[in-house]
Design an enzyme around this catalytic site. Structure first.
Site, PDB file in Angstrom:
ATOM      1  N   CYS A  71     -60.240   3.738 -38.164  1.00 23.70           N
ATOM      2  CA  CYS A  71     -59.517   2.977 -37.135  1.00 23.70           C
ATOM      3  C   CYS A  71     -59.615   1.478 -37.414  1.00 23.70           C
ATOM      4  O   CYS A  71     -60.681   0.872 -37.225  1.00 23.70           O
ATOM      5  CB  CYS A  71     -60.087   3.320 -35.755  1.00 23.70           C
ATOM      6  SG  CYS A  71     -59.468   2.289 -34.410  1.00 23.70           S
ATOM      7  N   CYS A  74     -60.471  -0.763 -34.390  1.00 26.46           N
ATOM      8  CA  CYS A  74     -61.880  -0.606 -34.007  1.00 26.46           C
ATOM      9  C   CYS A  74     -62.747  -1.625 -34.736  1.00 26.46           C
ATOM     10  O   CYS A  74     -63.715  -2.158 -34.176  1.00 26.46           O
ATOM     11  CB  CYS A  74     -62.378   0.797 -34.331  1.00 26.46           C
ATOM     12  SG  CYS A  74     -61.570   2.117 -33.394  1.00 26.46           S
TER      13      CYS A  74
END
Length: 313
Positions: A71, A74
């Site tokens: 991700c 993230c």
């Protein structure tokens, strides 16, 4: 708060699961989970979520960061959260959940209706509240956290603040923040470790039992000790000289800064067991000073305290 989820059922289920595992031989306790980026940032697993998040939230707010290695957003949000958790110095804890490595928590996140990450939830008093979905710049994240805690206080969800202390964010009409506290926090934010230490020492001179100031002072003293150390060299020399207590103390500091809290505690416990006299006392005192970096009810501190008692007696 609208949208809050009671984690009591999940906590009870986790306890039953732990009991079944204990009866079956105790496999998979997840005791190896450690801090991801310092004493206020912890990695959480399917097995440790109950202890590290649900139980801990009874005494301090916990923000849970659901993330994954693949991700990209993230990787933008997580460092911001870790920085803010460190600045908060124990006013709230950041728990990080890798959803790929912890499928139960990943599935639980989906059950809450969350379809994407990064996702951050707030857990206070066993109640989970969806908080952030997606990455954002640091100023926006900082403002969102301040507004969250302010709203929780107005709802009466956060624990009462002891008399004479001001909660983070400051409720309208509340007493002003102690200027010495503000000075200490500002010094930490601009990287002035010496200035922060002086401010925390000034607080403790007036309030020797101030837990927040003790924790802050322990953090800045750790920063002072490690800023001149080469981490790789320090750890290598400690491995080559297991009987050198000062080498083990420096290595434990490096491990604390890198988030390897249990490793640091076990290293010093080993020194206490192996040494005697002044060396043993130095290892013991340093271990006790590292305990100040964590909340008193942190399970890792409790485990290490029992290990210290066993080593000494």
């Amino acid at each position: 708060m609208h949208g809050a989820i009671d984690l009591g059922a999940r906590q009870a289920a986790a306890r039953k699961q732990q009991e079944r595992r204990a009866q079956a031989g105790g496999a998979g306790t997840g005791a190896g989970a450690g801090a991801a980026g310092g004493p206020y940032v912890v990695d959480v697993t399917d097995e440790t979520f109950n202890t590290e998040v649900v139980e801990r939230s009874q005494s301090v707010p916990v923000l849970v960061d659901f993330w994954a290695e693949w991700c990209g957003p993230c990787k933008q949000l997580s460092p911001i959260l870790e920085k803010l958790a460190t600045e908060a110095a124990g006013k709230w804890i950041l728990a990080k959940v890798d959803i790929d490595a912890n499928p139960q928590l990943g599935a639980y996140m989906q059950q809450m209706g969350v379809r994407g990450i990064p996702f951050v939830a707030a857990v206070v008093g066993g109640q989970l509240l969806p908080f952030l979905n997606g990455a954002a710049p640091e100023p926006q994240v900082r403002q969102a956290i301040d507004q969250l805690f302010e709203a929780l206080r107005k709802e009466g969800i956060l624990p009462d603040v002891p008399e004479g202390e001001q909660p983070q964010g400051g409720a309208a009409g509340a007493p002003a923040v102690d200027p010495v506290y503000a000075e200490a926090e500002e010094a930490m934010q601009r990287g002035d470790i010496d200035g922060a230490k002086a401010a925390f020492e000034q607080i403790l001179a007036q309030k020797p039992r101030d837990g927040q100031a003790k924790q802050g002072l322990a953090l800045v003293e750790l920063s002072q000790r490690v800023r001149s150390l080469d981490p790789d060299r320090t750890l290598r020399e400690a491995g080559e000289k297991p009987g050198d207590v000062q080498a083990q103390i420096s290595a434990a500091d490096v491990e604390m800064v890198s988030g390897r809290i249990e490793d640091a505690f076990e290293r010093l416990l080993g020194s206490v067991r192996r040494s005697a006299g002044d060396d043993r006392d130095a290892a013991r005192k340093h271990l006790l000073s590292l305990f100040e970096l964590l909340p008193p009810d942190d399970p890792r501190v409790s485990t290490a305290r029992r290990g210290l008692q066993s080593a000494l007696f």
